[in-house]
Design an enzyme around this catalytic site. Structure first.
Site, PDB file in Angstrom:
ATOM      1  N   THR A 132      34.133  -7.054  -6.301  1.00  0.00           N
ATOM      2  CA  THR A 132      33.614  -7.834  -4.450  1.00  0.00           C
ATOM      3  C   THR A 132      32.084  -8.391  -4.811  1.00  0.00           C
ATOM      4  O   THR A 132      31.299  -8.244  -4.968  1.00  0.00           O
ATOM      5  CB  THR A 132      34.548  -7.320  -3.536  1.00  0.00           C
ATOM      6  OG1 THR A 132      33.557  -7.314  -2.162  1.00  0.00           O
ATOM      7  CG2 THR A 132      34.095  -5.719  -3.445  1.00  0.00           C
ATOM      8  N   ASP A 133      31.945  -9.371  -3.929  1.00  0.00           N
ATOM      9  CA  ASP A 133      30.603  -9.408  -3.264  1.00  0.00           C
ATOM     10  C   ASP A 133      29.865  -8.485  -2.408  1.00  0.00           C
ATOM     11  O   ASP A 133      28.636  -8.795  -2.479  1.00  0.00           O
ATOM     12  CB  ASP A 133      30.887 -11.448  -2.281  1.00  0.00           C
ATOM     13  CG  ASP A 133      31.581 -10.800  -0.864  1.00  0.00           C
ATOM     14  OD1 ASP A 133      32.237 -10.059  -0.579  1.00  0.00           O
ATOM     15  OD2 ASP A 133      31.961 -11.978  -0.654  1.00  0.00           O
ATOM     16  N   GLU A 134      30.842  -7.619  -2.428  1.00  0.00           N
ATOM     17  CA  GLU A 134      30.271  -6.649  -1.026  1.00  0.00           C
ATOM     18  C   GLU A 134      29.708  -5.891  -1.820  1.00  0.00           C
ATOM     19  O   GLU A 134      29.337  -4.459  -1.536  1.00  0.00           O
ATOM     20  CB  GLU A 134      31.732  -5.654  -0.181  1.00  0.00           C
ATOM     21  CG  GLU A 134      32.190  -6.732   0.536  1.00  0.00           C
ATOM     22  CD  GLU A 134      33.249  -5.918   1.738  1.00  0.00           C
ATOM     23  OE1 GLU A 134      33.300  -4.915   1.368  1.00  0.00           O
ATOM     24  OE2 GLU A 134      34.212  -6.668   2.212  1.00  0.00           O
ATOM     25  N   TYR A 142      34.160   1.562   0.485  1.00  0.00           N
ATOM     26  CA  TYR A 142      34.425   0.625  -0.076  1.00  0.00           C
ATOM     27  C   TYR A 142      33.622  -0.383  -0.996  1.00  0.00           C
ATOM     28  O   TYR A 142      33.862  -0.031  -2.376  1.00  0.00           O
ATOM     29  CB  TYR A 142      35.559   0.084   0.721  1.00  0.00           C
ATOM     30  CG  TYR A 142      35.792  -1.242  -0.055  1.00  0.00           C
ATOM     31  CD1 TYR A 142      36.663  -1.461  -1.262  1.00  0.00           C
ATOM     32  CD2 TYR A 142      35.866  -2.420  -0.220  1.00  0.00           C
ATOM     33  CE1 TYR A 142      37.061  -3.114  -2.035  1.00  0.00           C
ATOM     34  CE2 TYR A 142      35.499  -3.317  -0.990  1.00  0.00           C
ATOM     35  CZ  TYR A 142      37.324  -3.693  -1.731  1.00  0.00           C
ATOM     36  OH  TYR A 142      37.241  -4.924  -2.803  1.00  0.00           O
ATOM     37  N   LYS A 157      34.082   0.364  -5.356  1.00  0.00           N
ATOM     38  CA  LYS A 157      33.563  -1.010  -5.725  1.00  0.00           C
ATOM     39  C   LYS A 157      32.226  -0.689  -7.212  1.00  0.00           C
ATOM     40  O   LYS A 157      32.361  -1.902  -8.250  1.00  0.00           O
ATOM     41  CB  LYS A 157      33.639  -1.851  -4.915  1.00  0.00           C
ATOM     42  CG  LYS A 157      34.943  -2.841  -4.312  1.00  0.00           C
ATOM     43  CD  LYS A 157      36.496  -2.565  -6.057  1.00  0.00           C
ATOM     44  CE  LYS A 157      36.748  -3.707  -6.664  1.00  0.00           C
ATOM     45  NZ  LYS A 157      37.681  -3.547  -7.172  1.00  0.00           N
TER      46      LYS A 157
HETATM   47  P1  NAD Z   1      45.383  -4.373  -2.242  1.00  0.00           P
HETATM   48  O1  NAD Z   1      45.309  -3.607  -0.887  1.00  0.00           O
HETATM   49  O2  NAD Z   1      46.165  -6.339  -1.227  1.00  0.00           O
HETATM   50  O3  NAD Z   1      46.148  -4.645  -3.520  1.00  0.00           O
HETATM   51  C1  NAD Z   1      46.301  -3.580  -4.057  1.00  0.00           C
HETATM   52  C2  NAD Z   1      46.678  -3.037  -5.398  1.00  0.00           C
HETATM   53  O4  NAD Z   1      46.343  -2.259  -5.804  1.00  0.00           O
HETATM   54  C3  NAD Z   1      47.828  -2.306  -4.055  1.00  0.00           C
HETATM   55  O5  NAD Z   1      49.377  -2.924  -5.095  1.00  0.00           O
HETATM   56  C4  NAD Z   1      47.420  -1.152  -4.721  1.00  0.00           C
HETATM   57  O6  NAD Z   1      49.254  -0.193  -4.714  1.00  0.00           O
HETATM   58  C5  NAD Z   1      47.476  -0.742  -6.095  1.00  0.00           C
HETATM   59  N1  NAD Z   1      46.612   0.113  -5.977  1.00  0.00           N
HETATM   60  C6  NAD Z   1      45.360   1.034  -5.207  1.00  0.00           C
HETATM   61  N2  NAD Z   1      44.953   1.708  -5.736  1.00  0.00           N
HETATM   62  C7  NAD Z   1      45.252   2.560  -7.277  1.00  0.00           C
HETATM   63  C8  NAD Z   1      45.863   3.171  -8.194  1.00  0.00           C
HETATM   64  N3  NAD Z   1      44.957   4.316  -8.483  1.00  0.00           N
HETATM   65  N4  NAD Z   1      46.567   2.720  -9.242  1.00  0.00           N
HETATM   66  C9  NAD Z   1      47.773   1.939  -9.079  1.00  0.00           C
HETATM   67  N5  NAD Z   1      47.533   0.538  -8.061  1.00  0.00           N
HETATM   68  C10 NAD Z   1      46.614   0.687  -7.320  1.00  0.00           C
HETATM   69  O7  NAD Z   1      44.335  -5.465  -2.520  1.00  0.00           O
HETATM   70  P2  NAD Z   1      43.481  -7.116  -2.394  1.00  0.00           P
HETATM   71  O8  NAD Z   1      43.068  -7.864  -1.404  1.00  0.00           O
HETATM   72  O9  NAD Z   1      44.852  -7.765  -4.064  1.00  0.00           O
HETATM   73  O10 NAD Z   1      41.980  -6.902  -3.607  1.00  0.00           O
HETATM   74  C11 NAD Z   1      42.567  -7.138  -5.085  1.00  0.00           C
HETATM   75  C12 NAD Z   1      41.759  -6.484  -5.709  1.00  0.00           C
HETATM   76  O11 NAD Z   1      40.434  -7.448  -5.673  1.00  0.00           O
HETATM   77  C13 NAD Z   1      40.548  -5.228  -5.937  1.00  0.00           C
HETATM   78  O12 NAD Z   1      39.820  -4.995  -6.511  1.00  0.00           O
HETATM   79  C14 NAD Z   1      39.359  -5.699  -4.679  1.00  0.00           C
HETATM   80  O13 NAD Z   1      38.493  -4.864  -4.245  1.00  0.00           O
HETATM   81  C15 NAD Z   1      38.806  -6.566  -4.940  1.00  0.00           C
HETATM   82  N6  NAD Z   1      38.769  -8.298  -3.546  1.00  0.00           N
HETATM   83  C16 NAD Z   1      39.987  -8.861  -2.674  1.00  0.00           C
HETATM   84  C17 NAD Z   1      38.888  -9.426  -2.080  1.00  0.00           C
HETATM   85  C18 NAD Z   1      39.640  -9.838  -1.101  1.00  0.00           C
HETATM   86  O14 NAD Z   1      38.762 -10.991  -0.269  1.00  0.00           O
HETATM   87  N7  NAD Z   1      40.821  -9.233  -0.753  1.00  0.00           N
HETATM   88  C19 NAD Z   1      37.837  -9.883  -2.451  1.00  0.00           C
HETATM   89  C20 NAD Z   1      37.381 -10.227  -3.885  1.00  0.00           C
HETATM   90  C21 NAD Z   1      37.961  -9.460  -4.581  1.00  0.00           C
HETATM   91  O1  DAU Z   2      34.146 -10.415   0.736  1.00  0.00           O
HETATM   92  C1  DAU Z   2      35.729  -9.612   0.096  1.00  0.00           C
HETATM   93  C2  DAU Z   2      35.982  -8.324   0.827  1.00  0.00           C
HETATM   94  O2  DAU Z   2      36.588  -8.625   1.943  1.00  0.00           O
HETATM   95  C3  DAU Z   2      37.254  -7.711  -0.557  1.00  0.00           C
HETATM   96  O3  DAU Z   2      36.260  -7.083  -0.907  1.00  0.00           O
HETATM   97  C4  DAU Z   2      37.971  -6.726   0.647  1.00  0.00           C
HETATM   98  O4  DAU Z   2      38.260  -6.535  -0.398  1.00  0.00           O
HETATM   99  C5  DAU Z   2      38.433  -7.398   1.940  1.00  0.00           C
HETATM  100  O5  DAU Z   2      39.518  -6.636   2.475  1.00  0.00           O
HETATM  101  C6  DAU Z   2      37.774  -8.291   2.946  1.00  0.00           C
HETATM  102  O6  DAU Z   2      36.727  -7.173   3.093  1.00  0.00           O
HETATM  103  P1  DAU Z   2      36.598  -7.763   5.374  1.00  0.00           P
HETATM  104  O7  DAU Z   2      35.388  -6.602   5.646  1.00  0.00           O
HETATM  105  O8  DAU Z   2      34.705  -8.456   5.319  1.00  0.00           O
HETATM  106  O9  DAU Z   2      37.486  -7.942   5.082  1.00  0.00           O
HETATM  107  P2  DAU Z   2      38.406  -8.308   6.927  1.00  0.00           P
HETATM  108  O10 DAU Z   2      39.135  -8.908   6.881  1.00  0.00           O
HETATM  109  O11 DAU Z   2      38.731  -6.421   6.901  1.00  0.00           O
HETATM  110  O12 DAU Z   2      37.306  -8.301   8.192  1.00  0.00           O
HETATM  111  C7  DAU Z   2      36.753  -9.472   7.810  1.00  0.00           C
HETATM  112  C8  DAU Z   2      36.148  -9.447   9.355  1.00  0.00           C
HETATM  113  O13 DAU Z   2      36.456  -9.957  10.078  1.00  0.00           O
HETATM  114  C9  DAU Z   2      34.744  -8.185   9.250  1.00  0.00           C
HETATM  115  O14 DAU Z   2      33.777  -9.122   9.518  1.00  0.00           O
HETATM  116  C10 DAU Z   2      35.389  -7.773   9.852  1.00  0.00           C
HETATM  117  C11 DAU Z   2      35.593  -8.295  11.160  1.00  0.00           C
HETATM  118  N1  DAU Z   2      37.173  -7.657  11.230  1.00  0.00           N
HETATM  119  C12 DAU Z   2      38.141  -7.554  11.006  1.00  0.00           C
HETATM  120  C13 DAU Z   2      39.067  -7.123  11.548  1.00  0.00           C
HETATM  121  C14 DAU Z   2      40.254  -6.012  10.879  1.00  0.00           C
HETATM  122  C15 DAU Z   2      37.158  -7.869  13.186  1.00  0.00           C
HETATM  123  O15 DAU Z   2      36.580  -8.532  13.702  1.00  0.00           O
HETATM  124  N2  DAU Z   2      38.236  -7.606  13.687  1.00  0.00           N
HETATM  125  C16 DAU Z   2      39.233  -7.299  12.924  1.00  0.00           C
HETATM  126  O16 DAU Z   2      40.471  -6.908  13.398  1.00  0.00           O
END
Ligand code: NAD
Ligand code: DAU
Length: 367
Positions: free
Chosen positions: A151-153, A176, A180
């Site tokens: 992730t970019d985080e 988190y 990562k």
């Molecule tokens: P998600 O939470 O929707 O899915 C994650 C999956 O991983 C789930 O099905 C969970 O059961 C599985 N998992 C977690 N821990 C596990 C373990 N110990 N063993 C086996 N399975 C496990 O997440 P997502 O949004 O699909 O993200 C997927 C990947 O991409 C993550 O690594 C996240 O850090 C990265 N990522 C997400 C975003 C985003 O915006 N969602 C952006 C950049 C990177």
């Molecule tokens: O940048 C990549 C990341 O984006 C991934 O690595 C993470 O897995 C993914 O969850 C996401 O993280 P964020 O914290 O940015 O996503 P989230 O949807 O939780 O929140 C997006 C923004 O919105 C953040 O600034 C917090 C805000 N927010 C979130 C929720 C759930 C609100 O204002 N209200 C809300 O109810």
């Protein structure tokens, strides 16, 4: 959408995807089943955030040929022996590691779960994959790859100017992102120390269908549809760089198959918006689609900020564009409108997954 088979080679490849029951992993599994002849192993512990409905729909659509190319391996990466056995069974040519606990707010409430899955889990997977890779034949060893999805985080929080790129220093600020970042460092260490052929990607915020309703976009859609207050953290001025999940999948396939070994690619879709802008766009789309008595805008409510809330994320994706030919296809507002339509058409799924997870959009992550 990229021409997938040419990037995966002509012969069927055995691909182990971790986290394939999650939001992004699910999109990747569905793409590989539909548009390649690869054999796909989906390693997932099947947590609250997991769902296999989308994959089952694709399998039903494609019939028995695809069934034979897909296997779910229900395993927790925290279990080292089970992980080793899984890798042995899958016998992969390519591993794409997406499994992780992914929600920042949950990491504030229960950081231990994140350490276990994201750090220990990644370590167990690396060890299992290293054993597997070392025992491969010369040919298979030469083409093997481990792709770590991050992730970019991990780069921390930006001010008003600048964007993250592959040279940005690590500065994670939430439990988190710290876990990562730790997993990124482990992957890099396994490359330098043991020679494991790895590629890393760091992506910005994804959106699209099948995302568990704890993340901003599905939370806002469901709150508005149910006439509940829409929670905007802090002043709503925090910026995220939104990318449609299918554009992310394009980038992942390119990086996994063509990326330079030992290298990182930053992925982002030129989709910077403040949270307030995102919430207001969703409200506008919902007002246009639903005949509600009161506009959704009246539901938007400022609530206490997330502790340690990162101000701004933004990605400079120049490297993956120029070197691998990636290009995002979705313009943000068009992709968001489609996503709103998908959630409106799949309210039953939202009810089902919220009941299954016993999570109904209540506020979490306040210290
Ligand atoms: P998600 O939470 O929707 O899915 C994650 C999956 O991983 C789930 O099905 C969970 O059961 C599985 N998992 C977690 N821990 C596990 C373990 N110990 N063993 C086996 N399975 C496990 O997440 P997502 O949004 O699909 O993200 C997927 C990947 O991409 C993550 O690594 C996240 O850090 C990265 N990522 C997400 C975003 C985003 O915006 N969602 C952006 C950049 C990177
Ligand atoms: O940048 C990549 C990341 O984006 C991934 O690595 C993470 O897995 C993914 O969850 C996401 O993280 P964020 O914290 O940015 O996503 P989230 O949807 O939780 O929140 C997006 C923004 O919105 C953040 O600034 C917090 C805000 N927010 C979130 C929720 C759930 C609100 O204002 N209200 C809300 O109810």
């Amino acid at each position: 959408m990229i021409d997938l088979p040419s990037h995966l080679g002509e012969s069927p490849r055995r691909i182990l995807i971790t986290g394939g029951a999650g939001f992004i992993g699910g999109a990747l599994v569905r793409r590989l089943l539909r548009y390649s002849n690869s054999i796909v192993f989906n390693l997932d512990k099947c947590s609250y955030a997991s769902d296999l409905t989308g994959i089952k729909e694709v399998l039903a659509d494609l019939g028995s040929e695809a069934d034979k190319r897909y296997q779910l391996l229900r395993v927790d990466l925290v279990d080292a022996e089970a992980t080793k056995e899984c890798v042995r069974k899958a016998d992969p040519d390519l591993v794409m590691h997406l499994a992780a606990e992914s929600h920042v707010d949950r990491s504030i409430d229960a950081p231990n779960v994140f350490l276990e899955s994201n750090v220990i889990g990644s370590f167990n997977l690396l060890q299992a994959v290293r054993l597997h890779w070392e025992a491969l034949s010369k040919d298979r060893k030469a083409s093997f790859r481990f792709h770590h999805i991050s992730t970019d985080e991990v780069f921390g929080s930006l001010g008003n100017a600048g964007r993250f790129n592959e040279s940005s220093p690590y500065d994670p600020r939430s439990p988190y992102s710290a876990t990562k970042a730790a997993s990124d460092h482990l992957v890099s260490a396994w490359h330098h120390t043991y020679g494991l052929p790895v590629v890393l990607t760091n992506c910005s915020n994804n959106y699209g269908p099948w995302q568990f309703p704890e993340k901003l976009i599905p939370v806002v859609i469901l709150k508005a549809v149910e006439g509940e207050l829409i929670p905007l953290y802090g002043d709503g001025a925090n910026v995220r760089d939104w990318l449609h999940v299918e554009d992310h999948v394009d980038a992942l396939i390119l990086a996994a198959t063509k990326g330079e070994l030992g290298s990182t690619y930053c992925i982002g879709g030129f989709g910077e918006r403040t949270n307030k802008q995102v919430v207001e766009s969703i409200c506008r789309f919902l007002d246009e689609r639903l005949s509600l008595k009161n506009s959704c805008f009246s539901l938007i409510t400022k609530v206490p900020d997330r502790p340690g809330h990162d101000k701004r994320y933004a990605i400079d994706p120049k490297r993956i564009i120029t070197e691998l030919g990636w290009k995002p296809c979705f313009e943000f507002e068009a992709g968001l409108a489609k996503t709103v339509d998908w959630y409106l058409a799949n309210i039953d799924w939202c009810t089902y997954i919220r009941n299954k997870a016993n999570y109904f959009g209540e506020r979490i992550g306040l210290t």
